[in-house]
Structure formats: structure tokens, C-alpha cells
Design an enzyme around this catalytic site. Structure first.
Site, mmCIF file in Angstrom:
data_model
loop_
_atom_site.group_PDB
_atom_site.id
_atom_site.type_symbol
_atom_site.label_atom_id
_atom_site.label_comp_id
_atom_site.label_asym_id
_atom_site.label_seq_id
_atom_site.Cartn_x
_atom_site.Cartn_y
_atom_site.Cartn_z
ATOM 1 N N ASP A 62 -5.371 1.307 -5.856
ATOM 2 C CA ASP A 62 -4.834 1.197 -4.502
ATOM 3 C C ASP A 62 -5.088 -0.226 -4.023
ATOM 4 O O ASP A 62 -5.732 -1.012 -4.714
ATOM 5 C CB ASP A 62 -5.502 2.235 -3.594
ATOM 6 C CG ASP A 62 -4.641 2.671 -2.422
ATOM 7 O OD1 ASP A 62 -3.836 1.849 -1.964
ATOM 8 O OD2 ASP A 62 -4.783 3.813 -1.960
ATOM 9 N N ASP A 112 0.867 -1.183 0.000
ATOM 10 C CA ASP A 112 0.000 0.000 0.000
ATOM 11 C C ASP A 112 0.899 1.227 0.000
ATOM 12 O O ASP A 112 1.407 1.628 1.030
ATOM 13 C CB ASP A 112 -0.892 -0.044 1.244
ATOM 14 C CG ASP A 112 -1.737 1.199 1.430
ATOM 15 O OD1 ASP A 112 -1.908 1.974 0.473
ATOM 16 O OD2 ASP A 112 -2.236 1.407 2.568
ATOM 17 N N GLU A 163 -1.086 10.864 0.311
ATOM 18 C CA GLU A 163 -2.343 10.105 0.362
ATOM 19 C C GLU A 163 -2.596 9.554 1.757
ATOM 20 O O GLU A 163 -3.740 9.512 2.216
ATOM 21 C CB GLU A 163 -2.303 8.964 -0.656
ATOM 22 C CG GLU A 163 -3.646 8.259 -0.879
ATOM 23 C CD GLU A 163 -3.984 7.169 0.136
ATOM 24 O OE1 GLU A 163 -5.147 6.720 0.165
ATOM 25 O OE2 GLU A 163 -3.084 6.759 0.919
ATOM 26 N N GLU A 164 -1.531 9.131 2.426
ATOM 27 C CA GLU A 164 -1.688 8.512 3.745
ATOM 28 C C GLU A 164 -2.214 9.487 4.799
ATOM 29 O O GLU A 164 -2.631 9.054 5.879
ATOM 30 C CB GLU A 164 -0.368 7.896 4.214
ATOM 31 C CG GLU A 164 0.077 6.678 3.406
ATOM 32 C CD GLU A 164 -0.798 5.451 3.591
ATOM 33 O OE1 GLU A 164 -1.764 5.515 4.375
ATOM 34 O OE2 GLU A 164 -0.515 4.429 2.961
ATOM 35 N N HIS A 179 -1.500 -2.141 6.317
ATOM 36 C CA HIS A 179 -0.763 -1.296 7.267
ATOM 37 C C HIS A 179 0.128 -2.107 8.198
ATOM 38 O O HIS A 179 0.636 -1.579 9.187
ATOM 39 C CB HIS A 179 -1.704 -0.387 8.055
ATOM 40 C CG HIS A 179 -2.158 0.808 7.275
ATOM 41 N ND1 HIS A 179 -2.677 1.932 7.868
ATOM 42 C CD2 HIS A 179 -2.171 1.060 5.943
ATOM 43 C CE1 HIS A 179 -2.996 2.825 6.937
ATOM 44 N NE2 HIS A 179 -2.693 2.309 5.765
#
Length: 341
Positions: free
Chosen positions: A239, A185, A219-220, A319
Site C-alpha cells: 500500500d 492509494d 479496504e477504504e 487522500h
């Protein structure tokens, strides 16, 4: 080199470059060079993203493909009196699945130091509360691989508040085709977009629609694709697809998201993606992501009048130490071809 091998090579190159959100300069330079070698003319945006025009005939119905090169990471919050470092997360970094991980500290002077992110008093033979202690950024610290035992010693190295902390990706591709790494990711999707751009060049294809790509940053933290450098009518975020209990997707499939925590994706665009997948016999799943936001959402939040959708290779343990599969990459790549070509 075939298309999938090209994508996997790009993935390994990307994960080898530290790029937590807000610290993406080195990754951006790498991405720019890859696109230039393909024959494109990438442009860097003011906040550090990469914008590429892939060409195409119909400019009035242009589409933007977006994936993000920023990842999770951390920042030095405090240099502690004992020479250890307290951290603050960048993005949704979770201390529960970063315990015991090797990391690098980038100082503003350019020096880089190694360390390990550990529970405070991490020796289980000494700490009787080891098993019962909740892992958090208050109960964990970086132990530096330097002979320092106080704040003054750490500061003499040039380490201070605000320095960037990056975690080892540990990228591995198994003989069975599984892809394991931190930061799939969304570096896996960036590699897939690179693969699609390379495919157009090598096959000398001029798409019917004008196609742009945006390799975004930030983006995070929610504002990666908040600016569109060209007029487009549709944004397709590529994504990670979510894999977990209650969802349909596996790591071997491409996920088509119908709804995330921001709301539903554009019904007609989602339907068109499903139809393209079914027509070409692509292995896909439709899912709803309960805790998720994408760059397509960020573009809508910024006020753009667009259709929006989200697809991606299935990724488990998001994550954390994430896992996908070569077949998931292949199905995502084939869906891009089916939908855009």
C-alpha cells in the site's frame, strides 16, 4: 516493454476506471482480464475482490500479497430543492481537497452525468463569506452540467439518493519521473503487484514459497482483506508509503512500516524486509504511520493467525492529489523480488 513501463501502463489503465469503495465492478473486470492475459486463473471473491495463485513450491509457508483497487469517492446524500446534490463521502474523502474537482454521477439506470464539486454560492464576487466558510459536506455541493434548477428536474434525469459520485484522477507522469494522480492509494500498488506477477511469468520463475495475490475491495472502509481464500502464514500488504513531516520516506523510496495506528507489524517479518533491502542495495526508509490502517491489519482483526507487514512506494499528499516517483515504484518492485525470490 520493461518491468517499470509495464507497471506504469497498468497504473494508467487502472486510474482511468472509476472504482470508489463499494463500486468496483468495472475495475475488477479489468483486473481479471489483465491476469488472464498473463496466463493466470484469477477468481473473484463474493464481495468483489480478485484472488490469484502465482504458484510456488512450499505451500506450508505460503504468503499473500494484497493491494486494494477501491478508492475514495462519494454518494448522493440528497437531491436538493435547487437542483444541486449534497454528498456523503465513501472512505476518507476530504472536502478541503476536492473543491472545484470535476466528477461523474453514476445512476442505477446506467446513465452517467458530469458535474463539479463546489462550495455553495461559489462565486467569490457574490459570496462575501467565501474565504471564511469551512469546507464540509454540509457547505459544499455538486453543480450538475445539465439544465436543471430544481429537485424534480434532477430526478427526471434518474439521479437519486445512493448514486455513486466519482472524481477525476488527473493522472500524469512527468518528464522528471514524478507520478501524480488521485487514487495512487492504492492503484499504484495494484499495478506493482501486476508487474510482479508478469515478471514471474516472463522469467518462468517458480517461487520457493507459494505466493497468492489478493486485489481487495472495501479496504477504504476497513474490511478489504478480512477473508483469506487460501491458507497462508504471512500477509504482506503493498500500500502507499506515507510521506510527510516527521517521517523518513520520500517519493523515491520504498517505505517499510514498523507500526501504524493499529499497532506494530510483525517484528521478524519487518526485520527480514529490511535485511533484504540492505542486501540488495534498495533505497528504503522505515517509518511509523500515525493515522493508517492496512489490509494486513484487517486480516488480523478478522482473527487470522498470521505474520503481517506493510511496504509501499512513498506517496505524498495522501487522500488528496497524490504524488509518487518512478524510483519509488522501482524500489518497491525490487524489494518484492528480493524478499520473495
Amino acid at each position: 516493454m520493461n518491468e517499470i513501463d509495464f507497471i506504469l501502463e497498468q497504473l494508467k489503465g487502472l486510474t482511468a476506471i472509476d472504482s470508489p469503495t463499494g463500486f468496483t465492478e468495472y475495475a475488477a473486470e479489468h483486473v481479471m482480464n489483465v491476469y488472464k492475459k498473463m496466463g493466470y486463473a484469477p477468481v473473484q471473491t463474493a464481495k468483489g475482490g480478485i484472488f490469484i495463485d502465482l504458484g510456488g513450491k512450499n505451500e506450508e509457508d505460503a504468503i499473500l500479497l494484497t493491494a486494494h483497487m477501491d478508492t475514495l469517492g462519494a454518494m448522493v446524500h440528497t437531491v436538493k430543492s435547487n437542483g444541486r446534490l449534497k454528498l456523503t463521502p465513501l472512505g476518507g474523502l476530504n472536502p478541503n481537497n476536492t473543491e472545484g474537482e470535476n466528477c461523474r454521477i453514476y445512476t442505477r439506470s446506467g446513465r452517467i452525468y458530469d458535474g463539479t464539486f463546489q462550495l455553495i454560492d461559489a462565486s467569490i464576487h457574490v459570496n462575501g463569506e467565501y474565504n471564511d466558510t469551512k469546507r464540509s459536506f454540509d457547505t459544499m455541493e455538486v453543480v450538475l452540467d445539465e439544465d436543471v434548477y430544481n429537485k424534480e428536474g434532477v430526478e427526471a434525469l434518474g439521479i437519486r439518493t445512493g448514486d455513486i459520485v466519482c472524481f477525476d484522477p488527473r493522472t500524469r507522469i512527468t518528464d522528471s519521473g514524478y507520478i501524480k494522480s488521485r487514487f495512487l492509494d492504492d492503484k499504484l500498488s495494484v499495478a506493482i503487484l501486476m508487474g510482479y506477477a508478469n515478471y514471474l511469468q516472463e522469467q518462468d520463475i517458480v517461487p520457493e514459497r507459494r505466493i497468492y495475490q489478493h486485489i481487495s475491495v472495501f479496504e477504504e472502509v476497513g474490511h478489504g482483506c478480512s477473508y483469506l481464500p487460501a491458507p497462508v502464514s504471512e500477509v504482506l500488504a503493498v500500500d502507499m508509503g506515507c510521506v510527510g513531516e516527521g517521517l523518513n520516506c520520500t517519493e523515491r523510496q520504498v517505505s517499510i512500516c514498523a507500526k501504524d495506528s493499529h499497532g506494530p507489524y510483525h517484528y521478524a517479518t519487518v526485520s527480514a524486509l529490511v535485511a533484504a533491502a540492505e542486501e540488495q542495495g534498495i533505497d528504503f526508509a522505515i517509518d511509523i504511520y500515525p493515522h493508517y490502517g492496512s489490509d494486513a491489519d484487517a486480516a488480523l482483526d478478522a482473527g487470522y493467525d498470521i505474520r503481517h507487514a506493510l511496504i509501499g512506494a512513498g506517496v505524498y499528499a495522501s487522500h488528496g492529489y497524490e504524488r509518487s516517483h518512478i524510483e519509488g515504484v522501482r524500489n518497491t518492485f525490487e524489494l518484492l523480488k528480493a524478499y520473495l525470490d
